[in-house]
Design a protein around this motif. Structure first.
Motif, PDB file in Angstrom:
ATOM      1  N   THR A  72      -2.125  -4.907   2.274  1.00  0.00           N
ATOM      2  CA  THR A  72      -1.372  -4.738   1.027  1.00  0.00           C
ATOM      3  C   THR A  72       0.083  -5.105   1.312  1.00  0.00           C
ATOM      4  OG1 THR A  72      -0.732  -2.469   1.461  1.00  0.00           O
ATOM      5  CG2 THR A  72      -2.860  -2.789   0.425  1.00  0.00           C
ATOM      6  N   GLU A  77       2.740  -3.450   0.946  1.00  0.00           N
ATOM      7  CA  GLU A  77       3.422  -2.384   1.671  1.00  0.00           C
ATOM      8  C   GLU A  77       3.032  -2.377   3.151  1.00  0.00           C
ATOM      9  OE1 GLU A  77       2.437   1.407   0.105  1.00  0.00           O
ATOM     10  OE2 GLU A  77       4.329   2.316   0.697  1.00  0.00           O
ATOM     11  N   GLN A  78       1.730  -2.572   3.405  1.00  0.00           N
ATOM     12  CA  GLN A  78       1.272  -2.604   4.798  1.00  0.00           C
ATOM     13  C   GLN A  78       1.884  -3.771   5.559  1.00  0.00           C
ATOM     14  OE1 GLN A  78      -2.974  -2.688   4.214  1.00  0.00           O
ATOM     15  NE2 GLN A  78      -3.213  -0.559   4.818  1.00  0.00           N
ATOM     16  N   LEU A 124       7.203  -2.523  12.242  1.00  0.00           N
ATOM     17  CA  LEU A 124       6.701  -1.885  13.456  1.00  0.00           C
ATOM     18  C   LEU A 124       6.625  -2.895  14.608  1.00  0.00           C
ATOM     19  CD1 LEU A 124       3.847   0.358  12.001  1.00  0.00           C
ATOM     20  CD2 LEU A 124       6.098   1.073  12.795  1.00  0.00           C
ATOM     21  N   THR A 152       5.486  -3.090   6.408  1.00  0.00           N
ATOM     22  CA  THR A 152       5.474  -2.052   7.443  1.00  0.00           C
ATOM     23  C   THR A 152       5.097  -2.660   8.794  1.00  0.00           C
ATOM     24  OG1 THR A 152       4.738  -0.481   5.769  1.00  0.00           O
ATOM     25  CG2 THR A 152       4.530   0.198   8.050  1.00  0.00           C
ATOM     26  N   LEU A 198      -1.004   3.794   3.560  1.00  0.00           N
ATOM     27  CA  LEU A 198      -0.822   2.807   4.611  1.00  0.00           C
ATOM     28  C   LEU A 198      -2.057   2.626   5.473  1.00  0.00           C
ATOM     29  CD1 LEU A 198       2.846   3.498   5.646  1.00  0.00           C
ATOM     30  CD2 LEU A 198       1.921   1.456   4.563  1.00  0.00           C
ATOM     31  N   GLY A 199      -3.105   3.371   5.185  1.00  0.00           N
ATOM     32  CA  GLY A 199      -4.356   3.193   5.926  1.00  0.00           C
ATOM     33  C   GLY A 199      -4.169   3.421   7.415  1.00  0.00           C
ATOM     34  N   PHE A 200      -4.679   2.483   8.203  1.00  0.00           N
ATOM     35  CA  PHE A 200      -4.630   2.635   9.658  1.00  0.00           C
ATOM     36  C   PHE A 200      -3.190   2.669  10.175  1.00  0.00           C
ATOM     37  CE2 PHE A 200      -8.848   0.619   9.118  1.00  0.00           C
ATOM     38  CZ  PHE A 200      -9.596   1.656   9.650  1.00  0.00           C
ATOM     39  N   PHE A 201      -2.261   2.071   9.407  1.00  0.00           N
ATOM     40  CA  PHE A 201      -0.873   2.044   9.874  1.00  0.00           C
ATOM     41  C   PHE A 201      -0.288   3.450   9.948  1.00  0.00           C
ATOM     42  CE2 PHE A 201      -1.490  -2.262   8.465  1.00  0.00           C
ATOM     43  CZ  PHE A 201      -0.861  -2.987   9.461  1.00  0.00           C
ATOM     44  N   ARG A 214       8.838   4.956  12.730  1.00  0.00           N
ATOM     45  CA  ARG A 214       8.134   5.035  11.453  1.00  0.00           C
ATOM     46  C   ARG A 214       9.014   5.461  10.273  1.00  0.00           C
ATOM     47  NH1 ARG A 214       2.541   5.461  11.279  1.00  0.00           N
ATOM     48  NH2 ARG A 214       2.419   6.718  13.144  1.00  0.00           N
TER      49      ARG A 214
END
Lengths: 297, 524
Positions: free
Chosen positions: A131, A133-134, A141, A137, B275-278, A147
């Motif tokens: 997604t 957002e992922q 990272l 992120t 964020l699931g696995f994150f 985080r």
């Protein structure tokens, strides 16, 4: 211009590049854009060259991008803009030449140099099964941030780029413009000192483009450096303070916008430098008003 | 138009191969392999003519069924189907559906596998040269059979991509729905295994059964003729042609749907902040890579397809153990699953395609990249292998062998992870691009994948040789100490290889990452 630091440079490509010297490259003054800042350029390119088979894509480029400048890179299709930016960001190995980012050699100390740069590459896939957002992120990272910082910045970026509503949608389902914006967010998330953006405004709607411009202008005002490649001359003229015109893998002109355009509009000056404008209508068969009977299916 | 499509196919193939010489090597080796197969097959079929008609019929039916089964299954399991002519790209042109169908069909026949199959099938006529009329019938049946092969493979791929163009659960459903199909062979075998005695009897029974399935019915016609059963021969022939017709109609339907279905019709949304696995894995670079990989393992059909072969391998072992009435085969399931899983990340970077740029430009250390990918697969692979080991031994009852099996599995898994970490940082293999059908094969992919897979298996076999030796000694002597020694060596040596592989692969990425990326761009 024979600065061949790379060990795998053969004698032949060097000769090839030197036989066609970039005589029209004006000396770019390495003076700081803002008085009082150190004179080490944000990006410094010397004698950059790259071939793909028989095609010389980049043919001896020298370029200095001062710290705190908003630098436009313009050129016709196939001029070598993307190749140059790929080599400058460590995505493609140069055949010859050196690239320094804030004084750090990209190919000698890649990890240190890359941490200073945010990249929006053109024609490169994203991990688009994440997604939005992922994905942002993930970029944060990967650069080694913690985080909470990543989470805060991702929220800010999504809001600034009007992507909040699409935060939970897979990037593969984004429109072309949204994909550009999320890629820009990925480039910004680790607060780089130099932003390298290859065609950032392609297929972005006017409102989003204006928002992005505001973000970039603010970033430059606080001391960041931006390089954008673009085909939109108007945009570059309004937005950037420096510009380089690249054609056939060489720098035709570089400097502040006013130095390069010499009183004309950037677009006219560009066409004048690059040439190749044709004043011709299309071929006769493309003339739809010809009295061809429409074939009925 | 058909000729035009065919010319287009070869032009695209030529240009693709010119762009990446390794794919050309793949195609050439594939052709050489095909010629070898052809030569062997021809000699065998001619030799069959000296055998009684019954034996010849059995062999031809079995071989033919296997061939057709291969055409239908291999695209799904291993190589994908050559889609040089991408239907999606042809959508905008005003081509009639039937013309397109015919064009794709001809293109399918005129590839290396198609030509080899055609020549092999025609060679069945040589088996019956002593009966000219039967030989003539064999030629006609061969043509029908080859058409069924090509149409069948296209049909399966077309239907599966229709299934997989929808939402994610439908993608998964499409893959799962294929499993019964994959297992059709073993299931048929199961129901027929009991009939007849002795190896040839088994084969005859199997051939008889297959001769009434869509896979074998057309191949069995000449033997029926030779035996004088004209009525049965006619029935089988009609059935065989019917199979071809049904397959063609199904393919036509699939193609028609494909032509009007946009590539992305899905709209998959999760709530913001999810964020699931994150969110679950540590917020380090390696942890982020692991989270990304795990997300892909669950979302990307190309990764899911690798897991399908995971189900098939044990199923085959179960089939063998029933067929040969020996539970020993069950003991092999654990190590086989370990082998498949350990090499599943062998082409991980190739699956990333140019998205790998984000790893390259973010200044991610190569070691973190390697570590994250191994981490992601280890999270589910290690428990799965251990559970499969214990469960399969529970069924076979060979508890004495369990330590050895565990040691061998762990050794395979860890050493394989290490090996994959080096290979995926070194070579780019042609794989379906992100978003493409997982069943699509780039040209030359079939052979180069098989070649690199076998090369990797060979190296892995060398790495786990100590475990294999210890396990064998343990199984031969029956002394428990050897089994426990296998566990010890598997864990220690495997960990060492894993450490070495991650280090070497990481260093390789740091040094040659840009060259790897250039290679990825060329394959994109």
């Amino acid at each position: 211009m024979s600065i061949f630091g790379s060990r795998d440079v053969a004698a032949e490509p060097a000769a090839a590049a030197e036989s066609v010297p970039a005589e029209s490259v004006p000396a770019v003054p390495a003076e700081p854009a803002v008085p009082g800042r150190p004179a080490v350029p944000a990006l410094s390119i010397r004698g950059l060259g790259k071939r793909f088979g028989d095609v010389i894509a980049v043919n001896g480029i020298d370029l200095d991008v001062p710290v705190g400048s908003f630098y436009g890179l313009v050129g016709p299709n196939g001029a070598g803009k993307t190749t140059t930016l790929s080599m400058a960001t460590g995505l493609m190995r140069p055949e010859m030449g050196t690239i320094r980012i804030h004084g750090i050699d990209v190919w000698q100390h890649p990890l240190e140099a890359k941490r200073l740069v945010g990249v929006l590459a053109d024609g490169v896939r994203l991990f688009d099964r994440l997604t939005g957002e992922q994905l942002v992120t993930y970029s944060g990272l990967l650069s080694g941030m913690d985080r909470p910082t990543v989470a805060g910045r991702v929220a800010d970026l999504l809001r600034m780029l009007d992507l909040e509503a699409a935060a939970g949608t897979l990037v593969v389902d984004y429109s072309a413009g949204m994909t550009k914006k999320i890629a820009l967010a990925c480039a910004l998330v680790h607060a780089p000192r130099l932003l390298v953006l290859d065609e950032p405004f392609e297929s972005v709607d006017p409102v989003s483009a204006a928002n992005i411009r505001d973000i970039l202008t603010g970033y430059v005002r606080t001391g960041g450096t931006v390089i954008v490649s673009s085909h939109a001359m108007d945009l570059v003229q309004r937005m950037c303070d420096h510009v380089a015109v690249i054609s056939a893998g060489r720098v035709l002109a570089a400097g502040t916008i006013d130095e390069v355009r010499q009183g004309a509009s950037l677009e006219d000056r560009f066409v004048q430098l690059v040439g190749g404008r044709r004043h011709a209508e299309g071929p006769e068969w493309l003339n739809v008003s010809q009295d061809l009977p429409l074939e009925t299916p | 138009m058909v000729r035009h499509l065919l010319a287009l196919r070869f032009l695209v193939l030529k240009n693709t191969l010119r762009r990446s010489p390794w794919q050309l090597v793949g195609v050439i080796f594939g052709a050489v392999y095909g010629v070898g197969l052809l030569g062997g097959g021809l000699l065998g079929l001619i030799a069959l003519s000296t055998q009684p008609a019954e034996v010849a019929g059995t062999i031809v039916t079995l071989g033919g069924s296997l061939l057709l089964l291969g055409w239908v299954l291999i695209p799904l399991l291993a190589s994908g189907v050559d889609q040089t002519l991408d239907t999606l790209k042809l959508r905008t042109f005003p081509i009639r559906l039937n013309t397109l169908l015919l064009g794709l069909f001809v293109c399918g026949v005129l590839g290396v596998p198609g030509v080899v199959t055609l020549l092999l099938a025609l060679a069945t006529a040589a088996t019956w040269w002593q009966h000219p009329l039967v030989a003539l019938a064999a030629v006609i049946c061969a043509l029908v059979a080859v058409a069924t092969c090509v149409v069948g493979s296209r049909m399966v791929v077309s239907l599966s991509s229709v299934f997989s163009s929808g939402r994610r659960f439908r993608e998964v459903a499409g893959l799962i729905g294929l499993i019964p199909l994959v297992l059709a062979g073993p299931i048929i075998g199961y129901f027929t295994a009991g009939i007849g005695g002795g190896p040839m009897g088994d084969f005859t029974a199997l051939a008889n059964a297959l001769g009434w399935t869509p896979f074998g019915v057309i191949w069995a016609v000449p033997a029926e003729l030779a035996a004088g059963h004209y009525g049965l021969a006619a029935i089988r022939f009609v059935l065989g042609v019917g199979v071809l017709l049904v397959a063609t109609l199904l393919w036509r339907r699939g193609l028609a749907v494909e032509l009007v279905t946009p590539p992305h019709t899905a709209n998959r949304t999760s709530a913001p902040g999810k964020l699931g696995f994150f969110a679950r894995l540590p917020a380090t670079p390696a942890g982020a890579v692991a989270a990304r990989s795990l997300t892909y393992w669950t979302r990307d059909p190309r990764y899911l397809r690798q897991l399908v072969s995971l189900i098939v391998a044990p199923a085959l072992m179960i089939f063998y153990s029933i067929l040969f009435n020996s539970l020993g085969y069950l003991n092999a399931i654990g190590p086989i699953v370990a082998l498949v899983l350990s090499l599943a990340i062998f082409s991980d970077v190739s699956y990333d395609s140019t998205a790998f740029a984000s790893h390259l430009s973010s200044g991610l250390r190569g070691v973190d990249d390697r570590l994250g990918r191994v981490w992601a697969i280890a999270i589910f692979a290690v428990p799965v292998v251990l559970i499969v080991d214990v469960v399969s031994v529970a069924f076979s009852g060979a508890w004495a062998l369990l330590p050895g099996i565990l040691g061998l599995s762990i050794g395979l898994l860890l050493s394989g992870f290490g090996l994959s970490s080096v290979t995926s940082a070194t070579v780019v293999v042609p794989v379906p691009a992100p978003g493409d059908s997982p069943f699509k094969a780039p040209p030359g992919a079939g052979f180069s994948n098989v070649a690199s897979t076998f090369a990797t298996w060979g190296i892995l076999l060398l790495l786990v040789l100590p475990e294999i030796v210890l396990f064998t000694i343990g199984a031969a002597t029956g002394q428990a100490v050897w089994g426990w020694l296998t566990v010890l060596v598997g864990v220690v040596l495997g960990t060492f290889y894993l450490w070495l592989g991650v280090r070497r692969g990481g260093a390789r990425l740091d040094a040659r990452g840009a060259d790897l990326f250039e290679n990825l761009v060329r394959h994109a």
